[in-house]
Design a protein around this motif. Sequence first.
Motif, short mmCIF file in Angstrom:
data_model
loop_
_atom_site.label_atom_id
_atom_site.label_comp_id
_atom_site.label_asym_id
_atom_site.label_seq_id
_atom_site.Cartn_x
_atom_site.Cartn_y
_atom_site.Cartn_z
N TYR A 144 -0.67 -9.13 -2.97
CA TYR A 144 0.22 -10.20 -2.52
C TYR A 144 0.39 -11.26 -3.60
O TYR A 144 -0.59 -11.76 -4.16
CB TYR A 144 -0.36 -10.85 -1.25
N GLU A 145 1.64 -11.61 -3.88
CA GLU A 145 1.95 -12.63 -4.89
C GLU A 145 2.78 -13.77 -4.31
O GLU A 145 3.39 -14.53 -5.05
CB GLU A 145 2.70 -12.00 -6.07
N GLY A 146 2.83 -13.88 -2.99
CA GLY A 146 3.67 -14.88 -2.35
C GLY A 146 4.97 -14.22 -1.88
O GLY A 146 5.19 -13.02 -2.07
N ILE A 147 5.82 -15.01 -1.23
CA ILE A 147 7.10 -14.49 -0.77
C ILE A 147 7.87 -13.94 -1.96
O ILE A 147 7.98 -14.60 -3.01
CB ILE A 147 7.90 -15.59 -0.04
N ALA A 148 8.38 -12.73 -1.81
CA ALA A 148 8.91 -11.97 -2.96
C ALA A 148 10.31 -12.44 -3.37
O ALA A 148 11.31 -11.78 -3.11
CB ALA A 148 8.94 -10.48 -2.63
N THR A 149 10.36 -13.58 -4.05
CA THR A 149 11.64 -14.10 -4.54
C THR A 149 11.69 -14.21 -6.06
O THR A 149 12.72 -14.57 -6.61
CB THR A 149 11.91 -15.48 -3.93
N ARG A 150 10.57 -13.89 -6.75
CA ARG A 150 10.52 -14.05 -8.20
C ARG A 150 10.78 -12.72 -8.89
O ARG A 150 10.16 -11.69 -8.59
CB ARG A 150 9.16 -14.60 -8.63
N ARG A 165 5.69 7.63 -1.36
CA ARG A 165 6.66 7.41 -0.28
C ARG A 165 6.25 6.24 0.61
O ARG A 165 7.06 5.76 1.40
CB ARG A 165 6.78 8.68 0.59
N PHE A 166 4.98 5.83 0.51
CA PHE A 166 4.45 4.76 1.36
C PHE A 166 3.82 3.69 0.48
O PHE A 166 3.20 4.00 -0.54
CB PHE A 166 3.37 5.32 2.30
N LEU A 167 3.97 2.42 0.90
CA LEU A 167 3.37 1.32 0.14
C LEU A 167 2.84 0.27 1.11
O LEU A 167 3.56 -0.18 2.01
CB LEU A 167 4.41 0.68 -0.78
N VAL A 168 1.57 -0.09 0.94
CA VAL A 168 0.99 -1.23 1.65
C VAL A 168 1.20 -2.46 0.79
O VAL A 168 0.74 -2.51 -0.36
CB VAL A 168 -0.51 -1.02 1.92
N LEU A 169 1.90 -3.43 1.33
CA LEU A 169 2.05 -4.73 0.67
C LEU A 169 0.91 -5.60 1.19
O LEU A 169 0.91 -6.03 2.35
CB LEU A 169 3.42 -5.33 1.00
N ARG A 170 -0.09 -5.82 0.36
CA ARG A 170 -1.31 -6.50 0.78
C ARG A 170 -1.00 -7.86 1.42
O ARG A 170 -0.16 -8.63 0.91
CB ARG A 170 -2.23 -6.72 -0.43
N ASN A 171 -1.70 -8.15 2.54
CA ASN A 171 -1.55 -9.42 3.26
C ASN A 171 -0.11 -9.66 3.69
O ASN A 171 0.32 -10.81 3.87
CB ASN A 171 -2.03 -10.60 2.41
N HIS A 172 0.64 -8.59 3.90
CA HIS A 172 2.09 -8.75 4.08
C HIS A 172 2.64 -7.74 5.08
O HIS A 172 3.09 -8.11 6.16
CB HIS A 172 2.76 -8.60 2.71
N GLY A 173 2.64 -6.44 4.74
CA GLY A 173 3.23 -5.46 5.65
C GLY A 173 3.34 -4.08 5.03
O GLY A 173 2.60 -3.74 4.09
N LEU A 174 4.28 -3.30 5.53
CA LEU A 174 4.43 -1.90 5.15
C LEU A 174 5.81 -1.64 4.55
O LEU A 174 6.78 -2.34 4.85
CB LEU A 174 4.26 -0.99 6.38
N LEU A 175 5.89 -0.58 3.74
CA LEU A 175 7.16 -0.18 3.13
C LEU A 175 7.19 1.34 3.00
O LEU A 175 6.18 1.96 2.66
CB LEU A 175 7.33 -0.85 1.77
N THR A 176 8.35 1.93 3.31
CA THR A 176 8.54 3.37 3.11
C THR A 176 9.86 3.61 2.39
O THR A 176 10.78 2.80 2.45
CB THR A 176 8.58 4.15 4.45
N VAL A 177 9.93 4.74 1.70
CA VAL A 177 11.18 5.19 1.09
C VAL A 177 11.47 6.60 1.59
O VAL A 177 10.56 7.36 1.93
CB VAL A 177 11.12 5.17 -0.45
N GLY A 178 12.76 6.95 1.60
CA GLY A 178 13.13 8.28 2.02
C GLY A 178 14.42 8.73 1.36
O GLY A 178 15.24 7.90 0.96
N SER A 179 14.59 10.04 1.27
CA SER A 179 15.82 10.59 0.69
C SER A 179 16.98 10.50 1.67
O SER A 179 18.11 10.85 1.33
CB SER A 179 15.59 12.04 0.27
N SER A 180 16.69 10.06 2.88
CA SER A 180 17.70 9.79 3.90
C SER A 180 17.15 8.71 4.81
O SER A 180 15.94 8.39 4.78
CB SER A 180 18.01 11.06 4.71
N ILE A 181 18.02 8.13 5.63
CA ILE A 181 17.56 7.13 6.58
C ILE A 181 16.61 7.76 7.58
O ILE A 181 15.59 7.18 7.96
CB ILE A 181 18.77 6.46 7.27
N ALA A 182 16.92 8.98 7.99
CA ALA A 182 16.04 9.70 8.92
C ALA A 182 14.64 9.89 8.34
O ALA A 182 13.63 9.69 9.02
CB ALA A 182 16.65 11.05 9.28
#
Length: 256
Positions: A144-150, A165-182
């Motif tokens: 975590y580096e603060g709100i991601a605006t920099r 394909r998966f990323l934990v944003l420490r002290n923040h939340g979750l993120l996923t990527v996909g080759s489609s929205i599904a």
Amino acid sequence: MEIGSLKGKVSDKEWQLRCDLAACYRLVALHGWSDLIYTHMTARLPDADHRFLINPYGLLFEEITASSLVKIDLDGNKCDESPFPVNAAGFTIHSAIHSIREDALCVMHTHTRAGSAVSIQEAGLLPLSQQSTIVVGSLGYHDYEGIATRADEIPRLQASLGNNRFLVLRNHGLLTVGSSIAEAFRAMYFFETSCQIQIAAQAGGGALRMVDPEVVNRNANVRSGTIRDGGAQTVAELMWSALLRKLDRIDPSYAS
């Protein structure tokens, strides 16, 4: 606010992408993953300019429609007229990923309680459930580096995700990527469910039984393949079609 329909005013491919992304926002709200007007999901348009669609900042996810989505470029500029602003943190996170991951047509980011709770734990996501074994083999962590605006955080964010394909944003939340929205939604479903199960299991107070590493490796290689009887759809596409039918029964206005 009345939003004029863009159907027939954009290409068929863009309209379909808009409908699917609007459906994604509605489904995030339906599953209880939204955080008022915050967090964001994006979908990259199929062109060489890496333009992508993002939520109109200020609308609840249950209000978002295909026509209200905002089209922006990698510099954060609106490509078309829109009365809505764009979330600055959403632009930073999503532009960072869309600019380097050609396979990431869709990027999803959430701030759920379970996801945020796991992001705070030093050990991160544990291989406790079947769902988690699908996640941990392709999982990165970003401090975590603060709100991601920099802008200077972008290369570190890109490095943290890497080819995962998966990323934990420490002290923040979750993120996923996909080759489609599904695919991105399916990934987030497994990710979020893994976190919910972990928090529930830890709350029980007993010793936790981890999945054997060999089984974790085996499950990590299971992808959304085609159906064994020769069907043309992937598992993610079958899931997505079912979810769209559910949305159409509840409120089909997402596709307007």
